[in-house]
Every structure is written in C-alpha cells, then in structure tokens.
Design an enzyme around this catalytic site. Structure first.
Site, PDB file in Angstrom:
ATOM      1  CB  CYS A   1       2.782  14.253  10.792  1.00 21.28           C
ATOM      2  SG  CYS A   1       1.775  12.864  12.114  1.00 21.28           S
TER       3      CYS A   1
ATOM      4  CD  GLU B   1      -6.022  10.281  15.770  1.00 23.05           C
ATOM      5  OE1 GLU B   1      -4.603  10.360  15.470  1.00 23.05           O
ATOM      6  OE2 GLU B   1      -7.088   9.309  15.088  1.00 23.05           O
TER       7      GLU B   1
ATOM      8  CD  GLU C   1      -3.985  14.140  16.130  1.00 18.96           C
ATOM      9  OE1 GLU C   1      -3.296  14.391  14.871  1.00 18.96           O
ATOM     10  OE2 GLU C   1      -4.197  14.172  17.075  1.00 18.96           O
TER      11      GLU C   1
ATOM     12  CG  ASN D   1       1.908   9.262   7.261  1.00 15.46           C
ATOM     13  OD1 ASN D   1       0.723   9.253   7.007  1.00 15.46           O
ATOM     14  ND2 ASN D   1       1.746   9.655   7.732  1.00 15.46           N
TER      15      ASN D   1
ATOM     16  CB  SER E   1      -1.842  19.137   4.177  1.00 17.54           C
ATOM     17  OG  SER E   1      -3.346  18.310   3.300  1.00 17.54           O
ATOM     18  CB  VAL E   2      -2.382  22.830   7.416  1.00 17.00           C
ATOM     19  CG1 VAL E   2      -2.633  24.046   7.861  1.00 17.00           C
ATOM     20  CG2 VAL E   2      -1.126  21.842   8.887  1.00 17.00           C
ATOM     21  N   PRO E   3      -3.964  22.115   5.358  1.00 14.78           N
ATOM     22  CG  PRO E   3      -2.816  22.849   3.050  1.00 14.78           C
ATOM     23  CD  PRO E   3      -3.013  22.125   4.299  1.00 14.78           C
TER      24      PRO E   3
ATOM     25  N   GLY F   1      -3.209  21.389  14.422  1.00 16.03           N
ATOM     26  CA  GLY F   1      -4.230  20.078  15.299  1.00 16.03           C
ATOM     27  C   GLY F   1      -5.079  21.416  15.933  1.00 16.03           C
TER      28      GLY F   1
ATOM     29  CG  ASP G   1      -2.406   0.441   1.002  1.00 20.00           C
ATOM     30  OD1 ASP G   1      -2.715   0.897  -0.104  1.00 20.00           O
ATOM     31  OD2 ASP G   1      -2.853   0.483   1.822  1.00 20.00           O
TER      32      ASP G   1
ATOM     33  N   PRO H   1      -9.991   6.104   4.226  1.00 21.15           N
ATOM     34  CG  PRO H   1      -9.411   3.444   2.644  1.00 21.15           C
ATOM     35  CD  PRO H   1     -10.441   4.337   3.627  1.00 21.15           C
TER      36      PRO H   1
ATOM     37  N   GLY I   1      -8.324   8.972   6.368  1.00 24.05           N
ATOM     38  CA  GLY I   1      -6.714   9.429   6.603  1.00 24.05           C
ATOM     39  C   GLY I   1      -6.421   9.568   5.699  1.00 24.05           C
ATOM     40  CB  ALA I   2      -2.595  11.143   5.934  1.00 26.00           C
TER      41      ALA I   2
HETATM   42  P1  NAD Z   1      -4.499  15.519   2.599  1.00 28.29           P
HETATM   43  O1  NAD Z   1      -5.042  16.365   3.426  1.00 28.29           O
HETATM   44  O2  NAD Z   1      -4.178  15.334   0.896  1.00 28.29           O
HETATM   45  O3  NAD Z   1      -5.036  14.068   2.778  1.00 28.29           O
HETATM   46  C1  NAD Z   1      -5.763  13.880   4.100  1.00 28.29           C
HETATM   47  C2  NAD Z   1      -7.422  12.889   3.607  1.00 28.29           C
HETATM   48  O4  NAD Z   1      -8.621  14.200   3.524  1.00 28.29           O
HETATM   49  C3  NAD Z   1      -6.686  12.082   2.019  1.00 28.29           C
HETATM   50  O5  NAD Z   1      -8.240  10.599   2.547  1.00 28.29           O
HETATM   51  C4  NAD Z   1      -8.242  12.801   1.345  1.00 28.29           C
HETATM   52  O6  NAD Z   1      -8.574  12.117   0.789  1.00 28.29           O
HETATM   53  C5  NAD Z   1      -8.756  13.732   2.925  1.00 28.29           C
HETATM   54  N1  NAD Z   1      -9.666  14.807   1.771  1.00 28.29           N
HETATM   55  C6  NAD Z   1      -8.616  15.603   0.899  1.00 28.29           C
HETATM   56  N2  NAD Z   1      -9.545  16.786   0.733  1.00 28.29           N
HETATM   57  C7  NAD Z   1     -10.948  16.914   1.822  1.00 28.29           C
HETATM   58  C8  NAD Z   1     -12.232  17.120   1.576  1.00 28.29           C
HETATM   59  N3  NAD Z   1     -12.295  18.156   1.354  1.00 28.29           N
HETATM   60  N4  NAD Z   1     -12.791  16.531   2.723  1.00 28.29           N
HETATM   61  C9  NAD Z   1     -12.706  15.419   3.584  1.00 28.29           C
HETATM   62  N5  NAD Z   1     -11.453  14.952   3.079  1.00 28.29           N
HETATM   63  C10 NAD Z   1     -10.498  15.500   2.302  1.00 28.29           C
HETATM   64  O7  NAD Z   1      -2.832  14.783   3.309  1.00 28.29           O
HETATM   65  P2  NAD Z   1      -2.182  13.061   2.663  1.00 28.29           P
HETATM   66  O8  NAD Z   1      -1.122  14.398   1.277  1.00 28.29           O
HETATM   67  O9  NAD Z   1      -2.845  11.883   2.797  1.00 28.29           O
HETATM   68  O10 NAD Z   1      -1.153  13.048   4.015  1.00 28.29           O
HETATM   69  C11 NAD Z   1      -0.081  13.993   4.483  1.00 28.29           C
HETATM   70  C12 NAD Z   1      -0.366  15.033   5.312  1.00 28.29           C
HETATM   71  O11 NAD Z   1      -0.930  14.440   6.598  1.00 28.29           O
HETATM   72  C13 NAD Z   1       0.924  15.480   5.926  1.00 28.29           C
HETATM   73  O12 NAD Z   1       0.117  17.325   6.278  1.00 28.29           O
HETATM   74  C14 NAD Z   1       0.904  14.740   7.440  1.00 28.29           C
HETATM   75  O13 NAD Z   1       1.877  15.838   8.805  1.00 28.29           O
HETATM   76  C15 NAD Z   1      -0.310  14.684   7.885  1.00 28.29           C
HETATM   77  N6  NAD Z   1      -0.266  13.758   8.552  1.00 28.29           N
HETATM   78  C16 NAD Z   1      -0.532  13.678  10.244  1.00 28.29           C
HETATM   79  C17 NAD Z   1      -0.629  13.391  11.050  1.00 28.29           C
HETATM   80  C18 NAD Z   1      -0.587  13.230  12.472  1.00 28.29           C
HETATM   81  O14 NAD Z   1      -1.314  12.513  13.126  1.00 28.29           O
HETATM   82  N7  NAD Z   1      -0.831  15.011  12.520  1.00 28.29           N
HETATM   83  C19 NAD Z   1      -0.571  11.674  10.593  1.00 28.29           C
HETATM   84  C20 NAD Z   1       0.015  11.631   9.209  1.00 28.29           C
HETATM   85  C21 NAD Z   1       0.220  11.969   8.448  1.00 28.29           C
END
Ligand code: NAD
Length: 485
Positions: A285, A459, A251, A154, A230-232, A455, A95, A178, A151-152
C-alpha cells in the site's frame, strides 16, 4: 492427498478450530502455479454469532488481568512465532505467492515484532494524575471492548498481528476476518495466541467476503473496527461504523510520491525505487509508485534502474534464490496488465518489462514506465502491482505541488544529499509515513498510516495504543460541594 496448506477447519473460535461447510466455499489458489491448495468456507450467520458472542464474553476477564499478565502472553506468542518462522513463512508463501526470500524476513517476523512490542507496553498503560488545588482528577486508560479487524491480502500474518497485538495489549478482544484471497495465515496467529495462553475467545478468526465483514462492522456489540483495504471499501466500512458511533482505524491505499533530486546518491535512490515498487511484486500500500526524478539525472537514473531491475529473479517462490513472485490472483494480474496497456496507450515509454512473464502462474515482469505525465491513468490510480511510473521535474516548488496533487496521502520519500532540503520538502508533503534517503521501512516502533483518503488513525508504535483504548477521567472533590440552591 490433502495439501499441507489446508487448515484443520475454516474458523478459529473460542480456542478451537470450528467448521461449518454450509458456508460459501472459498478456494485457496497458489499464485505460483494456479492450483487449488485448500478450501475454506465463509462464515454463516451462526458462525458470526459464535465469534462475536464468545469474544464479547471473554473480553471482560481479559481486561481485568494486569497488563503485565496480558503482555507475557503476547510475548510468549512472539517467541512461538519466531521458533516456527520457517513453517509460517512457507504458509505465507502458499497464501500469497510472495517469495520465501521475503516471507522469511518480513511476515511472521514482523508479526512477532508487534506481539513483542505491544506485549512489552501492556504493563505500562496508565492514566495520569492532574492536581486541581486540593481536588484532583485521575484518568484511566480503558479498553474499548470488542474490536473487529478486517485484513487485505498482501500481508495476512502481519495484518493479523498489527491489529491483534495492540488490541489485546489494551485489554480488548478481537474478531479478525482475513481477506478471502489469503485466508490461511490468520488462523495460525489465533492458534499460536491460544497456545501462548490467551484465553478462549480473546482472538477469534472467521472467514468470508465483504458480506461477513459487513455483518461484523454493523453488529451493535462491536466497539471498534480496524480495516486494511482499498479506499472504496474504507469509505463503506467507515460509514457503516459511523452509523453505530464506533471507533475506526482505516489503513487504505496510496499513490505515493518518491522524489529524487539530482544530488542524490544514484544507487541508493535506485534501491529505494526498487524497494518502493517491486517488493512483494508491487502489492504494497505504501509504495512510491510516482517516482519524480530531477531532469539532470533522469537518463542516468533510468539506465541504472533498468540494469538492476534486470537482475530480478522470477521463479519458484519456494526457492530462496527467487526475488520476485507472482500477483496474488489471476484477477489481480489482469487488472495490472490492463494498467500496463493503458500506460502504453496514453504514451508512456516502457523502459523495462511491460508484459506477463512467460511462465506458469500469475507473474508480471517488473515494469518501469518513463516520460509519465501527471494526468496519465498510471500516475493517478493505485495499480497494486509491479508498475513504476517515472516522471521528470525541474524545481523543488514544482515537485512538491505535483506530489501533493492526489486524493491519497499514505507515504512519501525524498532522496537528496542536502539534508536541509530533505526536511524542508518532507515537511510540505501531505503523507503520514515518510522516508528520507530510504523507502518502505515499517518498524513496529514507528507510527504507520495515512492522511487524506489513505486513512484515519495509526498502527504500530505508542500511537496504536491510543486507537485501541479510551480515557476515562475522574474528578475527585476533597471538600464540600457548593451548589446554587
Ligand atoms: P479490499 O478493499 O478489496 O478488501 C479489504 C478487506 O475488506 C477484505 O477482507 C474484504 O473482504 C473486506 N471487505 C470488502 N467489502 C467490505 C464491506 N462492505 N464491509 C466490510 N468488509 C469488507 O482490499 P484488498 O484488495 O484485499 O487489498 C488491497 C488494498 O488494500 C489496496 O488498496 C492497498 O493499498 C490496501 N492496503 C493498505 C494497507 C495500509 O496499511 N494502508 C496495507 C495493505 C493493503
């Protein structure tokens, strides 16, 4: 021939695998080779509806079970996950591309830890009795209802469990989506929970991109949203949840400081910096990607760091000798390579790495930049790849101010042999998950989460229970009611 990673169907709803090939196809690419190993289909509106309505319905009976009964199911699921650790770790590697050396010890195992821990807590989630003279108040810790987990990419197994285990322990149901990049592992979590005795509909998994996530977050039947991303994305999801007055856990990303004082044990500090930058090829993260090193030990630190980083074994992730895997996708690889170029352009010094590895798959060499300054892009933005920035500092006061000068606040670490200083510095750092003479440990017993843009909520640990439950308070009058008229 079908690849072993191909799931039976895209979604797991109401206790069974469900397919709907009219959704957008999502290819699953193995990052170590670039080959497509599976296909899943994004949830259609009908699939979203099925997932939400069955989870809403199943929650009522689930919440009425005793906590001990719910906990027993979670603990049974933990046992199954541990028994199948090897198979689940191989799937996690397909995966994500993360080496089996890591997935065997960090993914299904940490998911099982969460199921076991929250399974153990489930029977002791009680309210309190508050005496009010002859009257009294009692409180009841109640489930929120229907929770959504997003979920993200990673840690697909771990994230599915870190959200699912406390949610279910408290008597909630969950619909988990996911990341579209790593859709495989959460399906196994759902399957195992069902096998362990979780009633149909209590934990549904559906696939899709942001659009499907958005449909879940805005549905009026949903009571809580827990996102790792991610933050955005966090800002969008938080705003959408706020419109429906839903509970949230966010998170999000980080650009965390790791501060190394000149009295630190150099090898331990180098080990902390390696764990905090190169584990999972930097796709973590909480990574300590701004490594502040006190000037007195800078060159010694860099020399030892370069030497040890040279020992990383890049290669086939399924070979247990491999200690460093590829980026999750070609796109993520290109983003990270873009940051490496930016670092060079802005004048940082490449100590090691600094390029794509000369092999198939999406590998980037573990990269260390020195002479990084606070204003450089690589010191300000989350890269989410194996790129460490080493910055110099003189004084404690200076480094605390510089460490805090960021919108993020997920993690922070300090290496020093002076414990008074360690606690004094940690006390002033704006971060949720901190480390002294260590980095990136995340046991289920400890709260995990960020402050500032990183965040909201926590958790793991007993803190997570607070974020998946709410308190009802009941005033009980023993005597007559006095009223003005
Ligand atoms: P991402 O923000 O692109 O996507 C995260 C999830 O959100 C995905 O499942 C995506 O499909 C979903 N998503 C996207 N837009 C959405 C919307 N408008 N409404 C609802 N869901 C939506 O993040 P990514 O690229 O998958 O992961 C990397 C990021 O995650 C990094 O910034 C990393 O730091 C963060 N992260 C944080 C933690 C933590 O516990 N703090 C852990 C792992 C990763």
């Amino acid at each position: 021939m079908t690849h072993p990673a191909q799931p039976k169907a895209s979604h797991f709803i109401n206790g069974e695998y469900v397919e709907d090939t009219s959704g957008t196809p999502i290819p699953v690419i193995y990052a170590a080779t670039g080959e497509q190993i599976a296909t899943v289909y994004a949830a259609t509106p009908a699939i979203v509806e099925q997932a939400l309505s069955t989870a809403k319905e199943a929650q009522k009976a689930w919440a009425k079970m005793t906590g001990t009964e719910r906990g027993r199911i979670l603990r049974r699921a933990a046992d199954i996950m541990r028994e199948r650790n090897h198979e689940l770790s191989v799937l996690e590697t397909y995966d994500t591309g993360k080496p089996l050396q890591e997935t065997l010890v960090a993914d299904a195992t940490s998911g099982a830890d969460a199921l076991e821990y929250f399974g153990g807590l489930a029977g002791s989630l009680t309210g309190e009795h508050i005496p009010m003279g002859e009257d009294w108040v009692y409180t009841v810790r109640e489930a929120l209802g229907l929770c959504v987990g997003i979920g993200a990419w990673n840690y697909p197994t771990q994230i599915a469990c870190w959200k699912g285990a406390p949610a279910l322990a408290c008597g909630n149901s969950m619909v988990f989506k996911p990341s579209e990049t790593t859709p495989l592992c959460a399906l196994k979590v759902a399957e195992i929970l069902h096998e362990a005795g979780a009633p149909a509909g209590i934990y549904n998994v559906i696939q899709g991109m942001g659009e499907v996530g958005g449909a879940l977050v805005t549905d009026p039947r949903v009571d809580k949203v827990s996102l790792t991303g991610s933050v955005p994305t966090g800002k969008k999801v938080y705003a959408a949840a706020a419109a429906g007055m839903k509970h949230v856990t966010m998170e999000l990303g980080g650009k965390s400081p790791l501060i190394i004082f000149d009295d630190a044990d150099i090898d331990n500090a180098v080990g902390g910096a390696i764990n905090g930058n190169f584990y999972s090829s930097g796709q973590v993260c909480s990574n300590g990607t701004r490594v502040f090193v006190q000037k007195g030990i800078k060159e010694k630190f860099l020399a030892r760091l370069a030497e040890r980083t040279g020992n990383a074994i890049l290669g086939d992730p399924m070979d247990e000798a491999t200690s460093f895997g590829p980026m999750v996708t070609e796109n993520q690889m290109n983003i990270v390579l873009g940051y490496i170029e930016k670092g060079k352009e802005e004048g940082a010094r490449v100590v090691c790495g600094g390029a794509r590895a000369d092999m198939p798959g999406y590998y980037i060499q573990p990269t260390v930049f020195a002479d990084v300054t606070d204003d450089m892009t690589i010191a300000r933005e989350e890269i989410f790849g194996p790129v460490m920035s080493v910055l110099d500092f003189d004084t404690e006061e200076e480094v605390i101010a510089r460490a805090n000068d960021t919108e993020f606040g997920l993690s922070a670490g300090v290496f020093t042999s002076d414990f008074t200083r360690a606690h004094r510095v940690i006390g002033q750092l704006e971060a949720g998950s901190c480390f002294i003479n260590s980095y990136n440990d995340a046991p289920v017993e400890a709260p995990f989460g960020g402050v500032k843009a990183s965040g909201v909520g926590r958790e793991n640990s007993k803190e997570a229970i607070k974020h998946f439950s709410q308190v009802k308070s009941v005033y009980v009058r023993m005597g007559d009611v006095e009223a003005a008229f």
